[in-house]
Write a protein that holds these residues in place. Structure first.
Motif, PDB file in Angstrom:
ATOM      1  N   ASP A  60       0.820  -1.212   0.000  1.00 29.70           N
ATOM      2  CA  ASP A  60       0.000   0.000   0.000  1.00 29.70           C
ATOM      3  C   ASP A  60       0.856   1.264   0.000  1.00 29.70           C
ATOM      4  N   GLU A  61       2.020   1.227   0.656  1.00 33.15           N
ATOM      5  CA  GLU A  61       2.905   2.389   0.674  1.00 33.15           C
ATOM      6  C   GLU A  61       3.560   2.601  -0.693  1.00 33.15           C
ATOM      7  N   VAL A  62       3.913   1.514  -1.364  1.00 28.60           N
ATOM      8  CA  VAL A  62       4.502   1.621  -2.697  1.00 28.60           C
ATOM      9  C   VAL A  62       3.479   2.195  -3.681  1.00 28.60           C
ATOM     10  N   ILE A  63       2.253   1.733  -3.597  1.00 27.76           N
ATOM     11  CA  ILE A  63       1.199   2.235  -4.486  1.00 27.76           C
ATOM     12  C   ILE A  63       0.926   3.714  -4.204  1.00 27.76           C
ATOM     13  N   ALA A  64       0.897   4.093  -2.931  1.00 30.89           N
ATOM     14  CA  ALA A  64       0.692   5.503  -2.573  1.00 30.89           C
ATOM     15  C   ALA A  64       1.838   6.361  -3.095  1.00 30.89           C
ATOM     16  N   TYR A  65       3.066   5.849  -3.013  1.00 28.59           N
ATOM     17  CA  TYR A  65       4.213   6.589  -3.533  1.00 28.59           C
ATOM     18  C   TYR A  65       4.105   6.742  -5.051  1.00 28.59           C
ATOM     19  N   LYS A  66       3.675   5.706  -5.743  1.00 27.37           N
ATOM     20  CA  LYS A  66       3.492   5.776  -7.190  1.00 27.37           C
ATOM     21  C   LYS A  66       2.485   6.868  -7.549  1.00 27.37           C
ATOM     22  N   GLU A  67       1.400   6.961  -6.779  1.00 26.72           N
ATOM     23  CA  GLU A  67       0.399   7.996  -7.026  1.00 26.72           C
ATOM     24  C   GLU A  67       0.982   9.387  -6.788  1.00 26.72           C
ATOM     25  N   LYS A  68       1.804   9.537  -5.737  1.00 22.77           N
ATOM     26  CA  LYS A  68       2.462  10.826  -5.494  1.00 22.77           C
ATOM     27  C   LYS A  68       3.391  11.178  -6.646  1.00 22.77           C
ATOM     28  N   MET A  69       4.125  10.181  -7.135  1.00 19.74           N
ATOM     29  CA  MET A  69       5.022  10.422  -8.272  1.00 19.74           C
ATOM     30  C   MET A  69       4.231  10.921  -9.471  1.00 19.74           C
ATOM     31  N   SER A  70       3.068  10.335  -9.712  1.00 20.74           N
ATOM     32  CA  SER A  70       2.226  10.765 -10.831  1.00 20.74           C
ATOM     33  C   SER A  70       1.774  12.205 -10.634  1.00 20.74           C
ATOM     34  N   ASP A  71       1.407  12.567  -9.408  1.00 24.75           N
ATOM     35  CA  ASP A  71       1.004  13.945  -9.104  1.00 24.75           C
ATOM     36  C   ASP A  71       2.170  14.910  -9.338  1.00 24.75           C
ATOM     37  N   TRP A  72       3.391  14.528  -8.887  1.00 22.98           N
ATOM     38  CA  TRP A  72       4.554  15.382  -9.072  1.00 22.98           C
ATOM     39  C   TRP A  72       4.845  15.571 -10.552  1.00 22.98           C
ATOM     40  N   GLN A  73       4.740  14.497 -11.315  1.00 28.68           N
ATOM     41  CA  GLN A  73       5.018  14.581 -12.744  1.00 28.68           C
ATOM     42  C   GLN A  73       3.986  15.453 -13.450  1.00 28.68           C
ATOM     43  N   ALA A  74       2.733  15.342 -13.054  1.00 22.91           N
ATOM     44  CA  ALA A  74       1.683  16.174 -13.642  1.00 22.91           C
ATOM     45  C   ALA A  74       1.896  17.638 -13.322  1.00 22.91           C
ATOM     46  N   ALA A  75       2.317  17.930 -12.087  1.00 18.11           N
ATOM     47  CA  ALA A  75       2.560  19.326 -11.682  1.00 18.11           C
ATOM     48  C   ALA A  75       3.736  19.922 -12.443  1.00 18.11           C
ATOM     49  N   ARG A  76       4.735  19.114 -12.752  1.00 17.97           N
ATOM     50  CA  ARG A  76       5.899  19.622 -13.501  1.00 17.97           C
ATOM     51  C   ARG A  76       5.552  19.947 -14.941  1.00 17.97           C
ATOM     52  N   LYS A  77       4.549  19.264 -15.484  1.00 18.30           N
ATOM     53  CA  LYS A  77       4.179  19.485 -16.876  1.00 18.30           C
ATOM     54  C   LYS A  77       3.377  20.770 -17.071  1.00 18.30           C
ATOM     55  N   LYS A  78       2.846  21.323 -15.993  1.00 18.54           N
ATOM     56  CA  LYS A  78       2.031  22.540 -16.115  1.00 18.54           C
ATOM     57  C   LYS A  78       2.860  23.742 -16.403  1.00 18.54           C
TER      58      LYS A  78
END
Length: 78
Positions: A60-78
């Motif tokens: 569950d922690e690995v999956i949560a980290y993956k979701e955070k990574m996706s959020d960080w990547q999306a924020a960088r693309k803006k």
């Protein structure tokens, strides 16, 4: 908790480093950096030798980290 319950729990909830890297989509170096920087923390570390450490992670922690990574990547693309 008896041995069977423990084994069942471990199979359902723990991941090896390799499995965790597969979920996050990271290279070995990037995954190790995430661990070193404290973004991911092993649930268990077993020193096998002077150079090898077995690390297990909660799924569950690995999956949560993956979701955070996706959020960080999306924020960088803006």
């Amino acid at each position: 908790m008896n041995k069977k319950e423990f084994i069942d729990f471990a199979r359902e909830n723990l991941l090896s480093s390799h499995q965790a890297r597969h979920i996050t989509g990271q290279s070995r170096a990037a995954f190790n950096q995430s661990v070193t920087n404290g973004y991911l923390k092993p649930a268990l570390e077993l020193k096998e030798s002077d150079t090898r450490i077995l690390r297990l992670y909660f799924q569950d922690e690995v999956i949560a980290y993956k979701e955070k990574m996706s959020d960080w990547q999306a924020a960088r693309k803006k």
